[in-house]
Design an enzyme around this catalytic site. Structure first.
Site, PDB file in Angstrom:
ATOM      1  N   ILE A  69      20.667  -0.710  -2.566  1.00  0.00           N
ATOM      2  CA  ILE A  69      21.556  -1.723  -1.919  1.00  0.00           C
ATOM      3  C   ILE A  69      22.760  -1.239  -2.061  1.00  0.00           C
ATOM      4  O   ILE A  69      23.723  -1.391  -0.902  1.00  0.00           O
ATOM      5  CB  ILE A  69      21.368  -3.049  -2.802  1.00  0.00           C
ATOM      6  N   GLU A  77      29.309   4.276  -9.987  1.00  0.00           N
ATOM      7  CA  GLU A  77      27.813   4.351 -10.212  1.00  0.00           C
ATOM      8  C   GLU A  77      27.845   4.830 -11.676  1.00  0.00           C
ATOM      9  O   GLU A  77      28.475   5.932 -11.981  1.00  0.00           O
ATOM     10  CB  GLU A  77      26.795   5.073  -9.382  1.00  0.00           C
ATOM     11  N   HIS A 127       7.678  -2.499   3.527  1.00  0.00           N
ATOM     12  CA  HIS A 127       6.730  -3.622   3.731  1.00  0.00           C
ATOM     13  C   HIS A 127       6.627  -4.067   5.323  1.00  0.00           C
ATOM     14  O   HIS A 127       7.721  -4.145   5.872  1.00  0.00           O
ATOM     15  CB  HIS A 127       7.037  -4.663   2.907  1.00  0.00           C
ATOM     16  N   VAL A 167      30.888   1.069 -16.049  1.00  0.00           N
ATOM     17  CA  VAL A 167      31.762  -0.093 -16.317  1.00  0.00           C
ATOM     18  C   VAL A 167      31.990  -0.541 -17.622  1.00  0.00           C
ATOM     19  O   VAL A 167      30.752  -1.308 -18.308  1.00  0.00           O
ATOM     20  CB  VAL A 167      31.447  -1.345 -15.212  1.00  0.00           C
ATOM     21  N   LYS A 169       2.595  -7.332  -6.728  1.00  0.00           N
ATOM     22  CA  LYS A 169       1.705  -7.127  -5.339  1.00  0.00           C
ATOM     23  C   LYS A 169       0.439  -6.180  -5.888  1.00  0.00           C
ATOM     24  O   LYS A 169      -0.245  -6.120  -4.924  1.00  0.00           O
ATOM     25  CB  LYS A 169       2.674  -6.306  -4.232  1.00  0.00           C
ATOM     26  N   SER A 217      11.017  -6.183  -5.341  1.00  0.00           N
ATOM     27  CA  SER A 217      10.182  -6.079  -3.965  1.00  0.00           C
ATOM     28  C   SER A 217      10.344  -7.364  -3.296  1.00  0.00           C
ATOM     29  O   SER A 217      10.240  -8.410  -3.950  1.00  0.00           O
ATOM     30  CB  SER A 217       8.825  -5.568  -4.175  1.00  0.00           C
ATOM     31  N   CYS A 271      10.755  27.322  -5.202  1.00  0.00           N
ATOM     32  CA  CYS A 271       9.597  26.614  -5.674  1.00  0.00           C
ATOM     33  C   CYS A 271       8.276  27.013  -4.951  1.00  0.00           C
ATOM     34  O   CYS A 271       8.296  26.710  -3.703  1.00  0.00           O
ATOM     35  CB  CYS A 271      10.094  25.091  -5.416  1.00  0.00           C
TER      36      CYS A 271
END
Length: 481
Positions: free
Chosen positions: A12, A31, A49, A172, A249, A336, A399
């Site tokens: 978001i 962050e 979805h 914060v 769900k 969700s 890898c």
């Protein structure tokens, strides 16, 4: 003084940063983790979805279908993994059939396309490895899968190239309101902003409480997920949903965008907002549920497991609104279908800020796309030869499980990776069957050499997750202190 500071670098917060970077604003994102996407977004199921699950009376329903339709363009612009594979919502009991019909009507009323009720014969033809006890299924072709952490990296990189500033590893500590707006204190420095967008996920109510804007509560809900060996790739080709419960769900079968199958999640309400543990009980619940739907799946095929925390609000819906404190906005309770809804939420919040009086003047030039990471494993033989001729680092596999080259590791570091997980989630190094057993030390070497730090400073996901200890003669006076 920033015009807008976003607190929280999940899907978001990163979507908000990209959307607001279109305008002439001094914009920053703060962050607490060492990289964006390292909270709930990192442990997300990666499902877009189909658009018909959430009730039209909720904000979840308002943004689910609107968000679904934005992901094709975003994936094209930001170069992250995205596939529309469709989903099947299955019914194994006669009393569940009406739910399928009701959900189909709800989706069609919203404009969701392609919804169909499938018979057992059609189900067995399309997904032959599912149990034959399924009596009907609702097929929704608009469902998709993505790499949510890749999406976070792409969104914030686009925002940064358009002027947004990013500050990671800055939890914060406090927020003070003043005549000019807000002062945000972190351990490293103080930030000043006219407007704060609180997108702090499971900590959003605690951030809001710092300015007495906590007119809601967040309750963390833990979900365990299990990744299966690549040999099971293709055992199902669509997302498989059971009939949902009141809190979840249900346990899903998820063909990930990169191929391996994932199963989960559980839904357990917890008090500890740092609890990312998995459990024998969680595994038993997941695989017991999955075997009823696809008997060929076994817990013996697990190659890794993890858990994430969903931010469940006391309203059980998204909270997207101005708070009682002027200039402080809550974008909280985004569980969700929050991943699906993210781009639509970002547009809605932008419109809300405009309506609240923020001057939004579009930049004359706004670059919407980025150069995505290279993928050696997906190249043709001819493309691989050309890549190696141009850069010999493509000729050195780091890898082996996922065929990730040194050139890709260096790309990840150049684009912000500072940890093993930062590399892993950008280019998949360490995500294969051995889970980094062969490549971890080489990746650590590349991180240390490129960043110019000692090997013992390299972490898995930030301070406190160091992988090795220094030799005695490498310990500095500062380290000893």
């Amino acid at each position: 003084m920033y015009d807008v500071i976003i607190i929280g670098g999940g899907i978001i917060g990163c979507a908000l940063a990209r959307e607001l970077s279109r305008y002439n604003l001094r914009l920053a994102l703060i962050e607490k983790e060492v990289e964006v996407g390292f909270g709930t977004s990192k442990t997300n199921s990666g499902i877009i979805h189909a658009g018909h699950h959430s009730s039209a009376e909720t904000l979840k329903g308002k943004f689910e279908w609107a968000g679904n339709q934005r992901w094709d363009d975003l994936a094209c612009d930001l170069k992250f993994g995205f596939k529309r594979i469709g989903e099947l919502l299955i019914a194994q009991k006669p009393e569940d059939l009406q739910y399928l019909q009701d959900l189909k009507k709800q989706g069609e009323a919203r404009g969701v396309t392609g919804l169909e009720i499938w018979s057992p014969k059609r189900i067995q033809k399309e997904e032959p490895n599912l149990t034959h006890t399924i009596i009907q299924a609702l097929h929704a072709p608009t469902a998709a899968v993505i790499n949510p952490y890749e999406a976070c990296f792409g969104l914030i990189e686009c925002a940064r190239q358009n002027g947004a500033e990013l500050f990671c590893g800055r939890p914060v500590v406090s927020i003070e309101q003043n005549d000019a707006g807000f002062s945000i204190q972190t351990p490293q420095r103080k930030f000043h902003a006219r407007i704060i967008l609180n997108a702090a996920g499971i900590f959003a109510d605690r951030i809001a409480a710092m300015v007495d804007a906590d007119n809601f509560k967040i309750f963390p809900r833990k979900g365990e997920e299990y990744m299966l060996d690549r040999r099971l790739q293709g055992i199902v080709t669509r997302l498989i949903f059971p009939i949902p419960s009141a809190t979840s769900k249900g346990v899903l079968i998820i063909p990930t965008v990169d191929g391996p199958i994932m199963v989960g999640p559980t839904a357990e309400d917890v008090n500890n907002r740092e609890d990312l543990s998995t459990s024998f009980a969680g595994a038993a619940k997941i695989f017991a549920s999955v075997r009823k739907v696809c008997p060929a799946i076994s817990e013996r095929d697990t190659i890794t497991e993890f858990a994430g925390l969903r931010a469940v609000s006391n309203t059980n819906d998204f909270i997207i609104e101005p708070s009682p404190v002027k200039g402080f906005y809550n974008i909280a309770g985004i569980q969700s279908p929050g991943l699906t809804a993210a781009p639509a939420i970002a547009t809605y919040v932008t419109d809300m800020l405009r309506a609240e009086g923020l001057a939004l003047i579009e930049k004359p030039v706004w670059k919407k796309d980025i150069d995505g990471p290279p993928h050696f494993a997906r190249m043709t033989a001819k493309e691989r030869k050309a890549a190696i001729r141009k850069d010999p680092a493509y000729g050195r596999i780091v890898c082996r499980c996922e065929s990730i080259t040194e050139a890709e590791i260096l790309y990840a570091i150049k684009h912000g990776a500072r940890t093993l997980d930062g590399v892993k989630f950008r280019v998949r190094a360490g995500m294969g069957r051995c889970q980094g057993g062969f490549c971890t030390t080489r990746i650590m070497d590349l991180l240390a050499q490129t960043l110019g730090v000692p090997l013992h400073k390299i972490t898995k996901r930030g301070q406190g997750s160091e992988v090795c200890t220094p030799r005695r003669d490498d310990i500095s006076v500062e380290d000893k202190a």
